[in-house]
Scaffold this active site. Structure first.
Site, PDB file in Angstrom:
ATOM      1  N   ASN A 138       0.832  -1.211   0.000  1.00  0.00           N
ATOM      2  CA  ASN A 138       0.000   0.000   0.000  1.00  0.00           C
ATOM      3  C   ASN A 138       0.869   1.265   0.000  1.00  0.00           C
ATOM      4  O   ASN A 138       1.859   1.342   0.710  1.00  0.00           O
ATOM      5  CB  ASN A 138      -0.871   0.033   1.254  1.00  0.00           C
ATOM      6  CG  ASN A 138      -1.445  -1.316   1.581  1.00  0.00           C
ATOM      7  OD1 ASN A 138      -2.197  -1.869   0.797  1.00  0.00           O
ATOM      8  ND2 ASN A 138      -1.049  -1.879   2.721  1.00  0.00           N
ATOM      9  N   GLU A 161       8.409  -5.127  -1.030  1.00  0.00           N
ATOM     10  CA  GLU A 161       7.279  -4.193  -0.910  1.00  0.00           C
ATOM     11  C   GLU A 161       7.748  -2.757  -1.133  1.00  0.00           C
ATOM     12  O   GLU A 161       7.041  -1.960  -1.746  1.00  0.00           O
ATOM     13  CB  GLU A 161       6.581  -4.334   0.448  1.00  0.00           C
ATOM     14  CG  GLU A 161       6.137  -5.755   0.809  1.00  0.00           C
ATOM     15  CD  GLU A 161       5.310  -6.473  -0.252  1.00  0.00           C
ATOM     16  OE1 GLU A 161       4.707  -5.799  -1.111  1.00  0.00           O
ATOM     17  OE2 GLU A 161       5.290  -7.730  -0.224  1.00  0.00           O
TER      18      GLU A 161
HETATM   19  N1  BES Z   1       1.062  -7.510  -3.605  1.00  0.00           N
HETATM   20  C1  BES Z   1       1.512  -8.633  -2.873  1.00  0.00           C
HETATM   21  C2  BES Z   1       0.623  -9.013  -1.736  1.00  0.00           C
HETATM   22  C3  BES Z   1      -0.677  -9.672  -2.114  1.00  0.00           C
HETATM   23  C4  BES Z   1      -0.694 -10.887  -2.719  1.00  0.00           C
HETATM   24  C5  BES Z   1      -1.896  -9.119  -1.842  1.00  0.00           C
HETATM   25  C6  BES Z   1      -1.900 -11.496  -3.047  1.00  0.00           C
HETATM   26  C7  BES Z   1      -3.078  -9.719  -2.176  1.00  0.00           C
HETATM   27  C8  BES Z   1      -3.091 -10.920  -2.768  1.00  0.00           C
HETATM   28  C9  BES Z   1       2.910  -8.399  -2.318  1.00  0.00           C
HETATM   29  O1  BES Z   1       3.669  -7.472  -2.986  1.00  0.00           O
HETATM   30  C10 BES Z   1       3.619  -9.701  -2.439  1.00  0.00           C
HETATM   31  O2  BES Z   1       3.887 -10.108  -3.528  1.00  0.00           O
HETATM   32  N2  BES Z   1       3.902 -10.345  -1.321  1.00  0.00           N
HETATM   33  C11 BES Z   1       4.494 -11.656  -1.281  1.00  0.00           C
HETATM   34  C12 BES Z   1       5.894 -11.625  -0.761  1.00  0.00           C
HETATM   35  C13 BES Z   1       6.897 -11.247  -1.792  1.00  0.00           C
HETATM   36  C14 BES Z   1       8.270 -11.145  -1.200  1.00  0.00           C
HETATM   37  C15 BES Z   1       6.936 -12.185  -2.972  1.00  0.00           C
HETATM   38  C16 BES Z   1       3.615 -12.468  -0.347  1.00  0.00           C
HETATM   39  O3  BES Z   1       2.800 -11.878   0.348  1.00  0.00           O
HETATM   40  O4  BES Z   1       3.754 -13.683  -0.338  1.00  0.00           O
HETATM   41 ZN    ZN Z   2       4.592  -8.091  -4.726  1.00  0.00          ZN
END
Ligand code: BES
Ligand code: ZN
Length: 885
Positions: free
Chosen positions: A272, A305
């Site tokens: 966010n 992030e």
């Molecule tokens: N934008 C995602 C989080 C997300 C994922 C929100 C699915 C809603 C649904 C975030 O940037 C992300 O990719 N997070 C990963 C970790 C990252 C290091 C690959 C996660 O949450 O697993």
């Molecule tokens: Zn991501």
């Protein structure tokens, strides 16, 4: 219900009929209910007379105004507004107008953890992908970028901290003795990047000065008891900010950057705008409670992030089919960052292993889809290994093809051209073309087609001309509607390693045809081709290496990844041979050649400690299983066990030496010692399989003297699993629990240790944990610690011959589906490859899948997966007469 599962297609994308350009939100956070009022500034897009249709789910609508005039609910749109379970529609009369809505929501009852929910007494949000529609009526799609002003009101004691995106522009007391803050985010953003936090939180703050001199205040918020675990996250954030300036020329763009850590979170973390919300697992770190792997996880996710601020936020996705545009690129960026912070080779090995264990099987199973899919039922099901990890590989290939400078030039063009816009994968690839002057139309197939290419290599040497001829042949699987088998554009980083260990040739070959031949002259005889260095393309390579050639690469390849890969290729072949034998009812033989290769590694003094410990690790279950035509989990386990025992026994003294040389409880904890600890614990692992009962005492000593969680947890795992340590097991396990009972993340580790333990009768122990106090109100982390570890990490227990493991996991998924479909749907992954399993196990897995598919009410998330796993028709039959959620 299957009939109501609507499929969304990429080809149907059209721009919306209206743009919301600015939003004023007011949140009144109260015990038991929250009131949300929204004022939308709307502008018609194009010439038409269509109604404005806003998304909204689980909202209690209290009031609607059009241009500040109250609207009544009508039977049709000429009478007023219309509202149902999913949409609010109204018919505007002007080209620009305002819409006000007031809704009531219940965050405390929100178990799906999408939208506004409560975690540990605090309010927080998760809006990606489609959670904002559970907060207010809005065009909840990523191409609608708007500016936001957010006012939050709450009780001063319950929620002294009230945060949202952007800058704090006002705060004060309300008339009824509560307080408020007002936030203004100057950057237009899609609704999925909206965030709000309210609660009683402590924070660690710091500052960062950007390259152009902007002073940025950094705050990391967590529960007060965790305030001493935030330093590593803060250091990681500052490193990320500096790295993005140095490598991509991207600076942070506001005066404030907040991170909030919460216990209840479906995913790892969320980007966010200026208010990242994190699962505590990826923020909190202290030597007493976090392992070296946890420290790396925090650093990588904080970076990921943060990097989204440019790749995702400033430039976002036009629609959810473009998810890999932001995720694949941001994963590539965080991987490169982690490599720069530590070792590129070590990180590359870890990432490739996870690609092979997660993405390759996905791409060869019922969920196979291109990195840029063209249809889905639930977007939540497409946050996959393919979108993320393969998406990252595509960017890595572009980086290899264009070179570091070319790639940077292309990303500069991208930010310049598309800042503030919602764009597509093609837009990104066009920047690559413009920066390089190259035609990347064939490369685009990587984005639009599924499947892992097979590359076959052959070579021959001509003594007369002293030349080597290398033939590369690519085979692309055809997959129903997902891949038509066209050749791909494959960059092959390579070198020819001469007998003296030096490279005689090196570079990047580009394989674009089904079959290509490359000839190199002036090559000494017996030179060995090193192909796909640093794993330059996500393919399976078949190459006729002899054991001697692999040994040569293991020692001399100048590419650290391919050194490891040579050893991995050797060990995999040896394991596969023995699994074949075992399945034929023959004895398992661990050959002298295997022992000899381990001895050679153990002798080396020139090797990075982490690389050495990787070289000494056997391929994991999930690395072997995808290579089997039919998976017999018990055969894989038996052979791995025989290898571990033989190596432990035959190399006992060497491992003991290595253990003692690296064991050092006197030394105070230091992250730089991670390599030493990995060698020490790898050695202890082999020793625990050696049959030497004294090793149990070593493990107990390590457990009691440890001043860090890496050593303590490694010892705990050995004590739980080693036959000769059974007399210590209950005492140590209880000690661990009572010492850390107040630390949720450590309790998760404790549960995980049992859930992964392949000792006899473990299912009973795991079942009893579900009755334990620790499982009263489980967070998603706790569910993953128990059911995720058991289904993905306990091959013996999950694949128990009587089907009890399958039933145990299926029961849980069925129960969870009604409460949290996103997590339930991710948990079913352990069943995904059921058709590859031994027929009797396959039948038992299918029985459970059919049982899930027959549930009276089923979320769309789970039904999309079950439909893919079982096949459309079988699924439809099971759904006759059933309803949806
Ligand atoms: N934008 C995602 C989080 C997300 C994922 C929100 C699915 C809603 C649904 C975030 O940037 C992300 O990719 N997070 C990963 C970790 C990252 C290091 C690959 C996660 O949450 O697993
Ligand atoms: Zn991501």
């Amino acid at each position: 219900m299957s009939e109501t599962n609507t499929v969304t297609y990429l080809k149907d994308y059209t721009q919306p009929d209206y743009w919301v350009t600015h939003v004023d939100l007011t949140f009144d956070l109260r015990e038991g209910e929250t009131l949300v009022s929204a004022k939308l500034q709307v502008k018609k897009n194009g010439d038409h007379h269509n109604p404005l249709v806003l998304d909204g789910e689980e909202l209690q609508l209290l009031d609607v105004k059009l241009n500040n005039v109250a609207l009544a609910k009508g039977e049709n749109l000429t009478e007023g507004y219309m509202v149902d379970q999913k949409f609010l529609s109204l018919l505007p009369t002007n080209d620009t107008f305002t819409v006000n809505t007031l809704v009531r929501i219940h965050p405390e009852q929100n178990t799906a953890l999408e939208g506004l929910f409560k975690s540990g007494g605090n309010w927080c949000t998760q809006c990606e992908a489609e959670g904002f529609r559970r907060i207010t009526f809005f065009p909840d799609r990523s191409d609608n970028m708007a500016t936001y002003t957010t006012k939050i009101m709450a009780d001063q004691i319950a929620a002294p901290v009230l945060l949202s995106n952007g800058n704090l522009v006002d705060q004060g007391q309300t008339e009824d003795g509560r307080h408020y803050t007002v936030w203004e985010d100057p950057f237009p953003k899609p609704s999925y990047l909206f965030a709000l936090v309210g609660g009683d939180l402590a924070c660690l703050d710091d500052t960062f000065v950007t390259a152009s001199g902007r002073h940025v205040v950094l705050c990391i918020y967590a529960a007060a008891k965790d305030l001493n675990k935030l330093e590593h996250a803060m250091a990681s954030l500052k490193k990320s900010m500096a790295w993005d300036e140095e490598i991509y020329g991207r600076e942070y763009d506001l005066d404030l950057f907040n991170i909030v850590a919460v216990d209840d979170f479906n995913m790892g973390a969320m980007e966010n705008k200026s208010l990242n919300i994190f699962n505590t697992k990826y923020v909190l770190a202290h030597p007493n409670t976090a392992t070296d792997a946890d420290y790396e996880g925090v650093e990588g996710v904080i970076a990921h992030e943060y990097f989204h601020n440019w790749t995702g936020n400033r430039v976002t996705c036009r629609d959810w089919f473009q998810l890999c545009l932001k995720e694949g690129l941001t994963v590539f960026r965080d991987q490169e960052f982690s490599g720069d912070m530590g070792s590129q080779a070590v990180n590359r090995i870890a990432n490739v292993r996870s690609l092979r264990m997660g993405q390759f099987p996905e791409d060869a199973g019922p969920m196979a889809h291109p990195p840029r899919p063209d249809q889905f039922i639930t977007i939540n099901n497409f946050y996959t290994a393919t979108v993320y990890s393969k998406g990252a590989e595509l960017n890595r290939m572009l980086h290899t093809l264009l070179g570091k400078e070319g790639f940077r030039k292309a990303s500069d063009i991208y930010f310049d051209r598309f800042d503030g816009q919602a764009v597509t994968v093609e837009d990104w690839v066009h920047c690559m073309e413009d920066a390089s002057g190259r035609d990347l139309s064939q490369f685009l197939l990587w984005y639009t087609q599924a499947g892992t290419p097979e590359v076959k290599a052959k070579w021959s040497y001509d003594h007369g001309t002293k030349s080597i001829t290398l033939t590369l042949e690519q085979h692309i699987p055809t997959i129903n509607n997902q891949s038509n088998g066209q050749p791909r554009h494959i960059p092959v980083k390579f070198g020819l390693v001469a007998p003296d260990g030096q490279d005689v040739v090196q570079g990047v070959l580009e394989l674009t045809q089904a079959k290509q031949t490359f000839t190199f002259e002036n090559v000494p005889p017996d030179s060995v081709p090193s192909l796909f260095r640093h794993f330059s393309a996500p393919v399976n390579l078949e190459a006729p290496y002899t054991d001697d050639q692999l040994r040569h690469l293991m020692i001399h390849d100048r590419d650290g990844f391919n050194q490891w890969e040579a050893g991995n290729r050797f060990l995999t072949t040896k394991l596969m041979e023995q699994i074949d034998r075992y399945e034929r009812g023959q004895d398992i033989l661990v050959g002298e050649d295997v022992l000899d290769s381990f001895r050679r590694i153990l002798q080396r003094t020139d090797m990075d400690q982490e690389l050495m410990s990787l070289a000494l690790s056997l391929p994991a279950y999930h690395e072997i299983a995808p290579k089997r035509e039919v998976i017999d989990p018990h055969a894989i386990l038996a052979v791995r066990k025989a290898f571990l025992e033989t190596l432990g026994r035959e190399l006992h003294n060497k491992f003991l030496e290595m253990y003692n040389a690296n064991y050092d409880p006197e030394k105070s904890y230091d992250r730089a010692d991670a390599g030493r600890r990995s060698l020490q614990n790898t050695a202890l692992g082999y020793l625990s399989h050696s049959g030497d009962a004294e090793v149990a005492k070593l493990a107990v000593r390590q457990y009691s003297q440890a001043n860090n969680m890496t050593d303590r947890y490694a010892a705990l795992n050995i004590i739980i699993n080693m036959d000769e340590a059974q007399s210590y097991r209950d005492g140590v396990a209880l000690h661990f629990y009572y010492q850390f009972a107040n630390d949720a993340l450590v309790v998760d580790k404790w549960i995980g240790a049992f859930a992964r333990s392949e000792t006899d009768g473990i299912l009973q122990v795991v079942k009893s944990l579900t009755e334990h106090e620790v499982f009263k109100n489980p967070t998603p982390n706790r569910m993953r610690a128990l059911y995720g570890s058991f289904s993905q990490g306990n091959h013996k227990g999950f694949h128990a011959e009587d089907g009890s493991g399958y039933e145990f996991v299926a029961n849980f998924i069925m129960e969870l589906d009604a409460k949290n479909p996103q997590v339930a749907s991710r948990m079913i992954g352990a069943f995904e490859k059921f058709r590859q399993y031994r027929p009797d196990l396959q039948t038992k897995m299918e029985t459970q899948l059919r049982r899930m598919a027959s549930m009276e009410s089923l979320s769309t998330d789970l039904s999309e997966k079950l439909q893919r796993y079982l096949g459309k028709e079988a699924f439809a039959q099971l759904r006759v007469g059933k309803s949806g959620v």
